[in-house]
Motif scaffolding. Structure first.
Motif, PDB file in Angstrom:
ATOM      1  N   ILE A  17      12.387   4.452   9.421  1.00 16.53           N
ATOM      2  CA  ILE A  17      11.368   4.564   8.387  1.00 16.53           C
ATOM      3  C   ILE A  17      11.272   6.037   7.994  1.00 16.53           C
ATOM      4  O   ILE A  17      11.553   6.928   8.799  1.00 16.53           O
ATOM      5  N   PHE A  61      16.399  -2.487  -0.858  1.00 22.21           N
ATOM      6  CA  PHE A  61      14.979  -2.760  -0.879  1.00 22.21           C
ATOM      7  C   PHE A  61      14.308  -1.647  -1.667  1.00 22.21           C
ATOM      8  O   PHE A  61      14.198  -0.524  -1.206  1.00 22.21           O
ATOM      9  N   ASN A  63      11.198  -1.536  -2.805  1.00 20.09           N
ATOM     10  CA  ASN A  63       9.742  -1.459  -2.677  1.00 20.09           C
ATOM     11  C   ASN A  63       9.362  -0.098  -2.128  1.00 20.09           C
ATOM     12  O   ASN A  63      10.019   0.428  -1.240  1.00 20.09           O
ATOM     13  N   ASN A  64       8.311   0.457  -2.627  1.00 22.28           N
ATOM     14  CA  ASN A  64       7.866   1.767  -2.164  1.00 22.28           C
ATOM     15  C   ASN A  64       6.674   1.655  -1.227  1.00 22.28           C
ATOM     16  O   ASN A  64       5.688   2.352  -1.381  1.00 22.28           O
ATOM     17  N   PHE A  65       6.772   0.762  -0.252  1.00 16.56           N
ATOM     18  CA  PHE A  65       5.731   0.655   0.748  1.00 16.56           C
ATOM     19  C   PHE A  65       5.736   1.915   1.605  1.00 16.56           C
ATOM     20  O   PHE A  65       6.755   2.583   1.751  1.00 16.56           O
ATOM     21  N   GLN A  68       8.230   1.175   4.596  1.00 21.89           N
ATOM     22  CA  GLN A  68       9.381   0.309   4.295  1.00 21.89           C
ATOM     23  C   GLN A  68      10.572   0.736   5.155  1.00 21.89           C
ATOM     24  O   GLN A  68      10.997   1.886   5.099  1.00 21.89           O
ATOM     25  N   LYS A  70      14.367   1.340   6.386  1.00 22.93           N
ATOM     26  CA  LYS A  70      15.675   1.565   5.779  1.00 22.93           C
ATOM     27  C   LYS A  70      16.700   1.013   6.770  1.00 22.93           C
ATOM     28  O   LYS A  70      16.712   1.394   7.939  1.00 22.93           O
TER      29      LYS A  70
END
Length: 77
Positions: A17, A61, A63-65, A68, A70
């Motif tokens: 992450i 992926f 998404n910008n959580f 998120q 990697k």
């Protein structure tokens, strides 16, 4: 389909992450080597097709959580 008698480690998986704050170093959650993509799928609780797509760079992926993960799957042999 994979070889059933294969014992050589062929894939390296790194799950991390993004770092937060001043130190932007990634935090590694999982770093291991596997014989087959199917073994990776079982370990990460993903489908074989998702793992295959990630390994060739097709699945990203976007998404910008905040946390998120990697996922990198690298062929080592």
């Amino acid at each position: 389909m994979g070889r059933t008698n294969q014992h050589k480690l062929c894939w390296k998986v790194i799950v991390s992450i993004r770092g937060q704050g001043e130190t932007s170093d990634d935090t590694i959650l999982h770093n291991d080597e596997y014989i087959s993509l199917r073994d990776i799928a079982e370990e990460l609780n993903l489908t074989y097709h998702q793992v295959a797509d990630i390994s060739i760079g097709r699945k990203r992926f976007n998404n910008n959580f905040k946390y998120q993960p990697k996922i990198q799957i690298i062929k080592i042999s």
